[in-house]
Design an enzyme around this catalytic site. Structure first.
Site, PDB file in Angstrom:
ATOM      1  N   LEU A 136     -10.338  -6.646  21.990  1.00 42.39           N
ATOM      2  CA  LEU A 136      -8.935  -6.943  22.268  1.00 42.39           C
ATOM      3  C   LEU A 136      -8.162  -7.146  20.968  1.00 42.39           C
ATOM      4  O   LEU A 136      -8.675  -7.707  20.002  1.00 42.39           O
ATOM      5  CB  LEU A 136      -8.827  -8.195  23.140  1.00 42.39           C
ATOM      6  N   LYS A 149      -3.426  -8.383   5.879  1.00 43.14           N
ATOM      7  CA  LYS A 149      -2.580  -9.497   5.420  1.00 43.14           C
ATOM      8  C   LYS A 149      -3.430 -10.684   4.971  1.00 43.14           C
ATOM      9  O   LYS A 149      -3.030 -11.441   4.082  1.00 43.14           O
ATOM     10  CB  LYS A 149      -1.613  -9.939   6.524  1.00 43.14           C
ATOM     11  N   GLY A 276       1.503   5.851   1.194  1.00 44.39           N
ATOM     12  CA  GLY A 276       2.282   5.242   2.268  1.00 44.39           C
ATOM     13  C   GLY A 276       1.952   3.768   2.405  1.00 44.39           C
ATOM     14  O   GLY A 276       1.475   3.123   1.466  1.00 44.39           O
ATOM     15  N   ILE A 278      -0.380   2.079   4.145  1.00 45.95           N
ATOM     16  CA  ILE A 278      -1.790   1.696   4.014  1.00 45.95           C
ATOM     17  C   ILE A 278      -2.235   1.800   2.565  1.00 45.95           C
ATOM     18  O   ILE A 278      -2.853   0.881   2.014  1.00 45.95           O
ATOM     19  CB  ILE A 278      -2.668   2.575   4.929  1.00 45.95           C
ATOM     20  N   GLY A 361      -2.395   8.423   6.748  1.00 47.77           N
ATOM     21  CA  GLY A 361      -1.567   8.121   7.907  1.00 47.77           C
ATOM     22  C   GLY A 361      -2.373   8.097   9.188  1.00 47.77           C
ATOM     23  O   GLY A 361      -3.603   8.212   9.183  1.00 47.77           O
ATOM     24  N   ALA A 409       3.517  -2.692  15.129  1.00 47.78           N
ATOM     25  CA  ALA A 409       3.062  -3.625  16.158  1.00 47.78           C
ATOM     26  C   ALA A 409       4.217  -4.317  16.851  1.00 47.78           C
ATOM     27  O   ALA A 409       4.219  -4.482  18.079  1.00 47.78           O
ATOM     28  CB  ALA A 409       2.121  -4.660  15.540  1.00 47.78           C
ATOM     29  N   HIS A 536      20.833 -23.572  -0.314  1.00 49.44           N
ATOM     30  CA  HIS A 536      20.671 -23.309  -1.741  1.00 49.44           C
ATOM     31  C   HIS A 536      19.697 -24.320  -2.339  1.00 49.44           C
ATOM     32  O   HIS A 536      19.807 -25.523  -2.066  1.00 49.44           O
ATOM     33  CB  HIS A 536      22.021 -23.432  -2.461  1.00 49.44           C
TER      34      HIS A 536
END
Length: 561
Positions: A136, A149, A276, A278, A361, A409, A536
């Site tokens: 999953l 990530k 690209g 990846i 890709g 995603a 700020h």
């Protein structure tokens, strides 16, 4: 006489329970009081006991089914004993081997589009089954967004440590990456999130079936030889890596994006074919880890879909940090040398390396079409859908990478929600992907939404406004040591419609959401400048400053010449 197995009622407020799993199989002996199944209510997960001794004769519900309390779930008796007719409606997920399981909505694929579609359909009251051939979460959670990530965060830690001395922090010894430990942490993060998806599906009463599901006929699916029927089917088969016929690509040292996520040994020299998303993200990871990285790209710039200025700044940062970037170079072959190292032969170069990453890709995976591959319309290798996500076959929808509209995603999340709502409610609504942001999680990050400057010039011949603000003039970025990059905004000249926003720099992935929201709300650039007040110091001030620069009213830059 055979004894009935009931869904127990544990508490006055309990109206239904979820059958998590059977602890016995049909034909197995069972003792009275022995745990026979595991159930879940909104408050607790518990084991339910067998009401009598004997043999489990029949299961009326599959694992994952949400069943009203006191409903008959199965029968215990003596082998060969007749089972009374069940008082419950058999439209509730029967599991008899000779009867196709019936559902209102069937979802093929448990990635971002699929699991969201299944949960949303269940929230709306539908009986839902989801088929997943692997784990999953799909490519995103298992082999894409999340593992990369996690490794990029590890790379960020290394960069911070390497820059610590400039801030007066003494680091004794050299910082370097422990690849097995880094991969272990990546796996831990992935498992946490995939387990979370499984829990969400279970808590929403979605039946999850592991196996390859394919269309067999209208309203019919076959999963590992077992038939299922559904009123509506949502195809979320995802995508797969592009494979080019490069001689030598079959070498064990030539890796896919999946292979490299499990690399236990850091390559001294890594050649990445493809500039690209990846390719650039893995370049950023392994460059920080200590590999000598070379990127080979056939086009004239990295990240060709992004604005040219973003591509140039990204290339500059990668080169400055030590990567070699070769543009307009086609790969002719990959040669494996006697010492096990590789030579990548391009149009004009010979690049020596230890490993090669093929990152050219991804393409839609149409395996889920099964026997209806010739009946459902496809375009350029993707399932064709309308704005409602419906295919050319009634009551069959396709979401996510499989339709190729936006292979992201977060776009898949929205497509899955829309398809589920259209399936269950019958109120057809369209899925707008006009303001879906794209993000590149390199160092620095890059993000964009809307039109590039080139596209805007072509589509708006009446003229456009372009504003830029560098992070080198942003106080938060300077204080944080993240001076690279800029914010670039593009607006229509006459009415100030915001057409595109392009960011490269710290927190670009977070900043782009504000721009996308404002574009979706059709707020003109003049109103953005006059009404938005950012905290700020913050990175997001650079967005407002870029809008001001487009109008000639930027405070923290010299006047335009």
């Amino acid at each position: 006489m055979a004894a009935e197995i009931y869904m127990p009622k544990n508490g006055m407020d309990m109206t239904e329970g979820t059958l998590i799993r059977w602890l016995k199989e049909v034909g197995e002996p069972v003792e009275a009081g022995e745990a026979i199944m595991e159930i879940e209510t909104d408050k607790v997960t518990m084991e339910a006991e067998a009401p009598a001794s004997g043999t489990l004769l029949q299961k009326l519900y599959e694992e994952g089914a949400v069943v009203p309390v006191l409903s008959v779930l199965g029968w215990i008796g003596q082998p060969g004993e007749m089972i009374p007719a069940s008082p419950i409606s058999q439209t509730k997920k029967p599991s008899q081997a000779d009867t196709p399981a019936m559902y209102q909505v069937a979802v093929v694929g448990g990635g971002p589009a699929g699991y969201v579609a299944a949960i949303r359909a269940a929230q709306l009251g539908a009986r839902v089954v989801l088929f997943e051939k692997d784990t999953l979460g799909g490519t995103c959670l298992n082999r894409g967004c999340i593992p990369t990530k996690t490794l990029l965060k590890t790379a960020e830690y290394l960069r911070h440590i390497q820059g610590a001395a400039a801030r007066g922090i003494i680091v004794d010894g050299s910082a370097h990456v422990d690849m097995p430990a880094a991969i272990k942490e990546k796996d831990r993060v992935v498992k946490t999130l995939t387990d979370g998806v499984a829990s969400l599906l279970r808590s929403n009463g979605v039946t999850v079936v592991k196996g390859k599901a394919r269309l067999q006929a209208a309203g019919q699916l076959l999963c590992d030889g077992k038939p299922y029927t559904a009123e509506s089917i949502i195809l979320c088969g995802g995508s797969k890596p592009v494979k080019l016929p490069i001689p030598g690509a079959e070498s064990a040292h030539v890796l896919t994006s999946t292979d490299i996520l499990n690399l236990r040994e850091l390559p001294a020299k890594l050649c990445i074919i493809g500039g690209g998303v990846i390719g650039c993200e893995f370049a950023s990871i392994f460059q920080a880890f200590g590999s000598q990285v070379t990127i080979v790209e056939k086009l004239d710039r990295l990240m060709a879909p992004m604005d040219k200025d973003i591509s140039k700044e990204l290339e500059r940062c990668l080169r400055r940090d030590g990567a070699a970037v070769h543009l307009q170079e086609g790969v002719q072959e990959i040669v494996e040398n006697p010492d096990g190292r590789l030579t990548v032969v391009t149009d004009h170069l010979r690049i020596e390396c230890d490993k090669v990453l093929l990152s050219i890709g991804r393409v839609s995976d149409l395996e889920c079409l099964g026997d209806l591959a010739g009946e459902i319309r496809t375009e350029q290798g993707r399932i064709a859908v309308d704005g409602a996500m419906q295919t050319s076959l009634k009551n069959v929808y396709a979401c996510g990478d499989v339709n190729g509209q936006a292979m992201l995603a977060h776009a898949a999340f929205r497509m899955g929600e829309i398809a589920a709502e259209n399936c269950v409610t019958g109120k057809i609504q369209s899925c707008s992907l006009k303001y879906v942001p794209s993000v590149l999680y390199t160092s620095p990050e890059a993000a964009c939404v809307g039109l590039t400057e080139e596209q805007a010039c072509r589509q708006y011949p009446g003229g456009i406004l372009v504003g830029r603000f560098p992070f080198s003039a942003n106080s938060r970025a300077v204080a944080s040591g993240e001076r690279d990059g800029f914010v670039k905004v593009i607006a229509e000249k006459s009415y100030g419609e915001l057409l595109g926003v392009h960011i490269i720099g710290g927190l670009a992935s977070e900043m782009i959401a504000e721009a996308a929201a404002l574009m979706g709300a059709e707020i003109p650039i003049q109103e953005i400048v006059s009404t938005l007040i950012h905290s700020h110091p913050s990175y997001s001030e650079a967005f407002a400053e870029a809008c001001g620069n487009a109008l000639g009213s930027c405070i923290h830059l010299p006047p335009k010449q």
